[in-house]
Structures are given as C-alpha cells and as structure tokens.
Design a protein around this motif. Structure first.
Motif, mmCIF file in Angstrom:
data_model
loop_
_atom_site.group_PDB
_atom_site.id
_atom_site.type_symbol
_atom_site.label_atom_id
_atom_site.label_comp_id
_atom_site.label_asym_id
_atom_site.label_seq_id
_atom_site.Cartn_x
_atom_site.Cartn_y
_atom_site.Cartn_z
ATOM 1 N N PRO A 176 46.752 50.016 9.572
ATOM 2 C CA PRO A 176 46.584 50.229 11.025
ATOM 3 C C PRO A 176 45.183 49.902 11.514
ATOM 4 O O PRO A 176 44.982 49.598 12.701
ATOM 5 C CB PRO A 176 46.891 51.724 11.220
ATOM 6 C CG PRO A 176 46.935 52.332 9.876
ATOM 7 C CD PRO A 176 47.141 51.248 8.866
ATOM 8 N N ASP A 177 44.200 49.966 10.616
ATOM 9 C CA ASP A 177 42.832 49.729 11.072
ATOM 10 C C ASP A 177 42.492 48.246 11.176
ATOM 11 O O ASP A 177 41.928 47.804 12.177
ATOM 12 C CB ASP A 177 41.829 50.427 10.132
ATOM 13 C CG ASP A 177 40.513 50.679 10.842
ATOM 14 O OD1 ASP A 177 40.549 51.250 11.949
ATOM 15 O OD2 ASP A 177 39.452 50.273 10.329
ATOM 16 N N ILE A 178 42.825 47.471 10.158
ATOM 17 C CA ILE A 178 42.355 46.066 10.143
ATOM 18 C C ILE A 178 43.500 45.055 10.207
ATOM 19 O O ILE A 178 43.374 44.030 10.872
ATOM 20 C CB ILE A 178 41.464 45.785 8.907
ATOM 21 C CG1 ILE A 178 40.299 46.784 8.843
ATOM 22 C CG2 ILE A 178 40.913 44.364 8.983
ATOM 23 C CD1 ILE A 178 39.280 46.489 7.739
ATOM 24 N N THR A 179 44.631 45.338 9.542
ATOM 25 C CA THR A 179 45.723 44.349 9.572
ATOM 26 C C THR A 179 46.169 44.075 11.009
ATOM 27 O O THR A 179 46.497 42.940 11.350
ATOM 28 C CB THR A 179 46.902 44.809 8.689
ATOM 29 O OG1 THR A 179 46.407 45.127 7.386
ATOM 30 C CG2 THR A 179 47.954 43.717 8.567
ATOM 31 N N VAL A 180 46.149 45.106 11.858
ATOM 32 C CA VAL A 180 46.530 44.872 13.271
ATOM 33 C C VAL A 180 45.640 43.822 13.914
ATOM 34 O O VAL A 180 46.112 42.981 14.679
ATOM 35 C CB VAL A 180 46.468 46.145 14.163
ATOM 36 C CG1 VAL A 180 47.687 46.992 14.022
ATOM 37 C CG2 VAL A 180 45.212 46.921 13.982
ATOM 38 N N LEU A 311 50.954 45.658 16.282
ATOM 39 C CA LEU A 311 51.434 46.864 15.595
ATOM 40 C C LEU A 311 52.697 46.554 14.795
ATOM 41 O O LEU A 311 52.844 46.996 13.646
ATOM 42 C CB LEU A 311 51.720 47.972 16.622
ATOM 43 C CG LEU A 311 52.364 49.251 16.059
ATOM 44 C CD1 LEU A 311 51.425 49.950 15.071
ATOM 45 C CD2 LEU A 311 52.749 50.207 17.192
ATOM 46 N N ALA A 312 53.599 45.768 15.375
ATOM 47 C CA ALA A 312 54.855 45.428 14.695
ATOM 48 C C ALA A 312 54.578 44.729 13.360
ATOM 49 O O ALA A 312 55.216 45.034 12.342
ATOM 50 C CB ALA A 312 55.716 44.537 15.600
ATOM 51 N N VAL A 313 53.623 43.811 13.365
ATOM 52 C CA VAL A 313 53.301 43.097 12.118
ATOM 53 C C VAL A 313 52.710 44.079 11.106
ATOM 54 O O VAL A 313 53.092 44.093 9.922
ATOM 55 C CB VAL A 313 52.325 41.926 12.389
ATOM 56 C CG1 VAL A 313 51.921 41.260 11.073
ATOM 57 C CG2 VAL A 313 52.953 40.906 13.337
ATOM 58 N N ALA A 314 51.799 44.932 11.566
ATOM 59 C CA ALA A 314 51.167 45.898 10.657
ATOM 60 C C ALA A 314 52.221 46.840 10.055
ATOM 61 O O ALA A 314 52.195 47.143 8.856
ATOM 62 C CB ALA A 314 50.096 46.693 11.395
ATOM 63 N N LEU A 315 53.170 47.285 10.876
ATOM 64 C CA LEU A 315 54.212 48.187 10.361
ATOM 65 C C LEU A 315 55.099 47.468 9.341
ATOM 66 O O LEU A 315 55.515 48.054 8.338
ATOM 67 C CB LEU A 315 55.063 48.728 11.520
ATOM 68 C CG LEU A 315 54.332 49.707 12.466
ATOM 69 C CD1 LEU A 315 55.218 50.031 13.672
ATOM 70 C CD2 LEU A 315 53.931 50.990 11.741
ATOM 71 N N ALA A 316 55.373 46.190 9.597
ATOM 72 C CA ALA A 316 56.176 45.419 8.635
ATOM 73 C C ALA A 316 55.413 45.245 7.325
ATOM 74 O O ALA A 316 55.998 45.338 6.233
ATOM 75 C CB ALA A 316 56.546 44.058 9.234
ATOM 76 N N VAL A 317 54.106 45.018 7.420
ATOM 77 C CA VAL A 317 53.288 44.875 6.197
ATOM 78 C C VAL A 317 53.317 46.181 5.407
ATOM 79 O O VAL A 317 53.504 46.189 4.179
ATOM 80 C CB VAL A 317 51.837 44.462 6.556
ATOM 81 C CG1 VAL A 317 50.912 44.620 5.356
ATOM 82 C CG2 VAL A 317 51.806 43.024 7.069
#
Ligand code: NDP
Length: 334
Positions: A176-180, A311-317
């Motif tokens: 949530p901190d950096i991948t987003v 956020l969607a991409v981060a949650l998928a990761v």
C-alpha cells in the motif's frame, strides 16, 4: 482561491503539502484535525495554522473551508472523505485512497454525485523527469513499448517506520505504501491498465506483521510486460524506471522520489543521449492543478479514478503474493 482544512497532523503535510498549498496564489491553510489535542495544537503552531480540532464535524462546519487534504493513516481515509464530501468540500486524498476497493469506489462516486473535485495525491506523475519520459514514449521515440522495469527499493528512514512497518490495520506494508505509486506511474506512462499480476512478497528485516519487500510482474493490454520491485530495506539500491521499446530504451535513475532530481538517458540506433527535464517542485505542480480543477479550468494531476486503479493493482499484487496465483486486477467497474 482555496481555503484548506487539513485532516491529519501528518509528516507529509508538514514537510511538503502545506508549503505547496501556500505556493498557490491566495490560498490559505485554516485548520488541522488531529486525534490528539496536544499534537494538533503543536502542529498548528509549528505550521502557522489558526485552528486545531479533534472533531471532524467541527472542522467541516467551518464554511470558509472549501477544500480538505486527507493525510491520516490509510484506514481513516474512507470515512473522513465521505464526511468531507457530504459537507460539500473539495477533497485531495492521500494514497492509497482506502483499504478496500469498494471503499475507494464509494468515495469517488460520492464526490461525483456531490459535484466536488476529488483527487489522489500521486506525486510522481508531476515530476519533470516523468513528464519528460512520458513525452519520449508518446512521441514514439522508443517505438512500441515491449517492457518496463521499476526499481523502488529504498531504505525507509527511521522516522517513517512506525505504522508503515508494524500496523496492518492502519494500512502498513510496502504494497500500500509504494506499489500504489508504481502502479500509478506505469499507468501514467503507458496509458493502459495492468490486466493480471504475479507476485512474491516477504519480510527482509523490517516488517513486523506486514511485508517490507515485494516483486511483481504485470501484463498490459498491449502485450507489454512490467516488472516491479518495492522494498523498505534496501539502503544502497537507488531507484529507477526503464522502458524498452522496438526503437529504443529509456533508462531513468533516482527518479522514484519526492525531489525534482534524477537522470534520464535515451539509447537508440543513434547511440546514447542524455534527456533534459524541468526541475520544478512536484507537489507545487500537483496542488496547482488541483486548484485549477476546483476553479473549473483543468483536471487534477491524478483524479479519483486514478486512485481507484492504483489501489486495485496494489490489492491484486498483495493477493497474488498471498495465494501464489496469477491474479486478475479488479477495477470495480472503473
Ligand atoms: P504520519 O505517520 O506522519 O501521520 C499519519 C498520522 O499519524 C497522523 O494523521 C497523526 O494522527 C499520526 N501521528 C503523527 N505524528 C505522530 C506521533 N508523533 N505520534 C503518534 N501519532 C502521530 O504519516 P505520513 O505523513 O508519513 O503519511 C500519511 C499519509 O500520507 C498516508 O496515507 C501515506 O500513505 C501518505 N503519504 C503520501 C506521500 C506522497 O508523496 N503522496 C508521501 C508520504 C505519505 P492525527 O492526525 O490523529 O494527529
């Protein structure tokens, strides 16, 4: 002219955002909300802000306040944004917009229904370096993009550790901190949304109950592949982003940062060329575009849908790392 209320007595507000707000002509920062009265009063006094509240409704009841900046810990963004929108305030919200995708979608829909401006504070797309890279890609200088690589493994400074490394309920963890941010930056450059991801996450010395390192691979609708690495524990890796195309490659180093720094090289059949960029303050540009958007003369740098999608991409990761499976990205209908 924006008259701001700050929701959250945060470090990002005091180190970058208040200054960027005040850099806009006629803007004022009127108030701050903190859950702790003493911290709020100290924050207000240190940052030359008149009013400090511990109750959100009181801050929102001030009719002079026409915009709020939400920079509390991540689990609080959703409820605070909905309250601010209901009160008719324009909202600049920190990333990640929320903990759950449905919450982020609800925030963005509520703002649209109410007719207020809603934006996400993704700073990187405001950097002169990233604007120059995007120009190279969109003008065809590297041909069709085949792949991208993001290096965003840093050493999280001691003063930023706290909830980021030990509090999953507050939205801690490197994803949530950096991948987003990396998701937003890739979407900005390639103008398309990741479709599926695979990932591996873990701890490498800092995370206490949350991941402090992750590597992932994303597939894009164009067929391009994206590889990213985010970490809190890498003292000497440096950051960077690369794009490789049929006609050339872009190598950018030290550009995944809050400062207007870094170096870009274009390598193609003519050899290697350094690329110039503008070194303006990233947050000043972001706040300027937000101010114009509220005035009806433009669009925020990253809007609410951009915040939903990062956020969607981060949650998928995160899901892919937990399940070990190829995971489709769910954009909640956006
Ligand atoms: P901070 O830890 O500085 O602040 C978050 C909350 O922690 C504050 O709202 C405050 O609560 C509380 N807090 C602050 N100082 C203390 C303290 N000394 N003791 C106890 N609690 C304290 O967070 P950041 O500024 O690093 O991040 C805030 C948000 O901004 C996050 O959503 C983060 O993801 C985002 N962010 C975005 C960046 C960007 O460039 N876009 C960069 C950095 C962060 P209260 O308000 O109740 O006083």
């Amino acid at each position: 002219m924006l008259r701001w209320g700050l929701i959250g007595a945060s470090r990002i507000a005091s180190s970058y955002i208040i200054d960027a707000m005040r850099a806009q002509e006629g803007a004022e920062v009127l108030s701050v909300l903190s859950s702790d009265q003493k911290r709020g009063e100290r924050f207000a006094s240190e940052n030359r802000i008149n009013d400090s509240y511990t109750d959100l409704d009181s801050l929102l009841a001030d009719d002079r306040v026409n915009a709020v900046y939400i920079s509390t810990t991540n689990e609080k963004h959703h409820a605070q944004a909905l309250a601010a929108i209901a009160a008719g305030k324009n909202v600049l919200c920190e990333k990640p917009l929320a903990m759950a995708l449905t919450d982020a979608c609800e925030m963005v829909k509520a703002a649209a229904d109410k007719g207020v401006t809603f934006a996400t504070n993704h700073h990187l797309r405001n950097a002169g370096t990233h604007l120059a890279i995007k120009d190279l890609i969109t003008s065809g200088r590297i041909g069709n993009v085949l792949s991208a690589r993001v290096f965003h493994a840093v050493n999280l400074p001691e003063h930023l550790r706290g909830w980021r490394i030990n509090d999953a309920a507050a939205g801690g963890g490197v994803i949530p901190d950096i991948t987003v941010h990396d998701a937003d930056t890739i979407r900005f450059h390639l103008d398309e949304d990741p479709v599926e991801v695979v990932a591996k996450a873990g701890t490498s010395g800092m995370g206490e109950g949350v991941e402090d390192s992750v590597m992932s691979v994303w597939s894009m609708p164009s067929g391009a592949m994206v590889q990213t690495h985010e970490s809190f524990t890498h003292g000497f890796a440096g950051t960077g982003i690369e794009f490789h195309g049929t006609e050339g490659s872009i190598f950018a180093r030290n550009v995944m940062t809050q400062e207007p720094v870094g170096a870009i090289r274009l390598v193609d059949a003519n050899g290697e060329t350094p690329v110039d960029y503008k070194n303006h303050n990233l947050y000043h540009r972001s706040l300027g575009l937000f101010t114009n958007a509220v005035a009806g003369t433009g669009h925020p740098s990253a809007d609410g849908v951009d915040g939903i999608k990062s956020l969607a991409v981060a949650l998928a990761v995160r899901e892919a790392a937990q399940t070990g499976k190829l995971t489709p990205v769910n954009y909640g209908g956006f």
